[in-house]
Design a protein around this motif. Sequence first.
Motif, mmCIF file in Angstrom:
data_model
loop_
_atom_site.group_PDB
_atom_site.id
_atom_site.type_symbol
_atom_site.label_atom_id
_atom_site.label_comp_id
_atom_site.label_asym_id
_atom_site.label_seq_id
_atom_site.Cartn_x
_atom_site.Cartn_y
_atom_site.Cartn_z
ATOM 1 N N CYS A 1 1.904 7.774 4.660
ATOM 2 C CA CYS A 1 0.548 7.229 4.578
ATOM 3 C C CYS A 1 0.384 5.963 5.413
ATOM 4 O O CYS A 1 -0.604 5.818 6.147
ATOM 5 C CB CYS A 1 0.186 6.947 3.118
ATOM 6 N N ASP B 1 -3.064 12.932 -1.693
ATOM 7 C CA ASP B 1 -3.292 13.476 -3.040
ATOM 8 C C ASP B 1 -3.516 14.981 -2.987
ATOM 9 O O ASP B 1 -2.987 15.729 -3.820
ATOM 10 C CB ASP B 1 -4.496 12.788 -3.683
ATOM 11 N N GLY C 1 4.342 7.732 0.570
ATOM 12 C CA GLY C 1 3.841 6.407 0.916
ATOM 13 C C GLY C 1 4.143 6.007 2.350
ATOM 14 O O GLY C 1 3.299 5.398 3.021
ATOM 15 N N PHE D 1 0.835 -1.203 0.000
ATOM 16 C CA PHE D 1 0.000 0.000 0.000
ATOM 17 C C PHE D 1 0.868 1.252 0.000
ATOM 18 O O PHE D 1 0.613 2.202 -0.751
ATOM 19 C CB PHE D 1 -0.926 0.007 1.217
ATOM 20 N N LEU E 1 -7.961 3.886 4.543
ATOM 21 C CA LEU E 1 -7.114 3.979 3.349
ATOM 22 C C LEU E 1 -7.572 5.118 2.448
ATOM 23 O O LEU E 1 -6.752 5.873 1.911
ATOM 24 C CB LEU E 1 -7.143 2.656 2.579
ATOM 25 N N THR F 1 -6.709 8.572 4.033
ATOM 26 C CA THR F 1 -5.269 8.836 4.024
ATOM 27 C C THR F 1 -4.769 9.130 2.616
ATOM 28 O O THR F 1 -4.000 10.077 2.401
ATOM 29 C CB THR F 1 -4.506 7.631 4.604
ATOM 30 N N LYS F 2 -5.207 8.333 1.659
ATOM 31 C CA LYS F 2 -4.775 8.546 0.273
ATOM 32 C C LYS F 2 -5.285 9.881 -0.259
ATOM 33 O O LYS F 2 -4.562 10.600 -0.959
ATOM 34 C CB LYS F 2 -5.255 7.405 -0.615
ATOM 35 N N SER F 3 -6.517 10.240 0.077
ATOM 36 C CA SER F 3 -7.073 11.521 -0.371
ATOM 37 C C SER F 3 -6.284 12.687 0.212
ATOM 38 O O SER F 3 -6.010 13.677 -0.470
ATOM 39 C CB SER F 3 -8.548 11.628 0.035
ATOM 40 N N SER G 1 2.269 1.970 -3.322
ATOM 41 C CA SER G 1 1.277 2.352 -4.331
ATOM 42 C C SER G 1 0.983 3.847 -4.311
ATOM 43 O O SER G 1 0.406 4.384 -5.257
ATOM 44 C CB SER G 1 -0.024 1.575 -4.104
ATOM 45 N N ILE G 2 1.387 4.536 -3.242
ATOM 46 C CA ILE G 2 1.087 5.965 -3.102
ATOM 47 C C ILE G 2 2.107 6.823 -3.844
ATOM 48 O O ILE G 2 1.914 8.009 -4.027
ATOM 49 C CB ILE G 2 1.059 6.372 -1.606
#
Length: 362
Positions: free
Chosen positions: A308, A347, A305, A297, A339, A342-344, A300-301
Amino acid sequence: MPKGKSGNEKPKKSAPKKAVEKTEKMEAASSAEQKVDPPKSSAKAKSEPGCDREQLDAQKLVAAGGEITYESDEYIELEDSRVFKMLQGMQLSPEEAREAAVRQRNLLIESWNTRDELYRELFGEPHHVTPGPYAPPPVLKLEDVILPEEEKERGETGDPGNPNLDEQHLNILVYAPDPTRPYWTYVTAGLSSPWLQDAPAEVTGFGCEIMIKAKEDMPWAPQILRTLAFYILNHAGTLSPGVRIDLNGPIIPGSNSKLSNIFIWYPDDAPDCWYYLPSGGFGLFIAIGITPDERQFAESIEEYGTWCIQQVLRQMGHDQVTDPYRGTVMEQEGIGLALLKTKSFADNFRENVAYGSESFES
């Protein structure tokens, strides 16, 4: 080549300086995968073919730092240091070599005491230390210095892998839980020691010390720290926040632990990430165990990463504590929302950085 201060002024000594505020925690993580090999017997960095060992060590030391930044009563001009002269291909006279050895030992003792004071300020009294003894090296007198050529004449040899050598001792300090810190804390003491320096530099030793937090006091934690320490020593490198490492097996060897990776980050317990010893600066970082899918994971960021996966662990109740028997957070209830949030956030942060926004708050 930069010079140190000159003149008759005697700069004042200071207690451990907490300089350089912690940089934004959402730094771009290192994308290079690192694998940790089993520790080797030698605690010295590898030398390269065709290079003089001491000159190579000197080059690595100056490459890591270069400038004199710490002020002390006995200020040494860079041009007068053993390292500088070796880089210039100069041969030290026996008298100069003995004086350099005494300066190196004095710097090592002063740095040891300053780091010990810093650790007591941050963590309190250690519950125990492994391996022992834990004490500054003894004072070295000029008449007691034995030069390498004199050792050869006497038929004596030094073992660079001997952990009992005064200038090479690596300890791991263990701190028991308390009301404000409900976990066991393990911290290395030795990676930042000025093993090759006889004068202050920008960076001391290998430029870092590493810690681990664990729910229980078990042998795996100091063992992992020793593995990381030998990795640094044998490869003459360092570890910095954002690095993710494949351990090539469970975090507890021979167990069924799902944690087989770690990442390096900033510890919550240290208000600053960078501290100063009389010999130079070093970073105090933490190693946190994760599973392969948690690492996947993070990768992937792209950028951020490591930040995250640290945030996901926090949201799922693990914070910076490594529990070798926990399952993967990817199977915990509520992981989907964690997830996504955190990803948002990452971004949005990336987008604001790209557009140079100053109003974004992290």
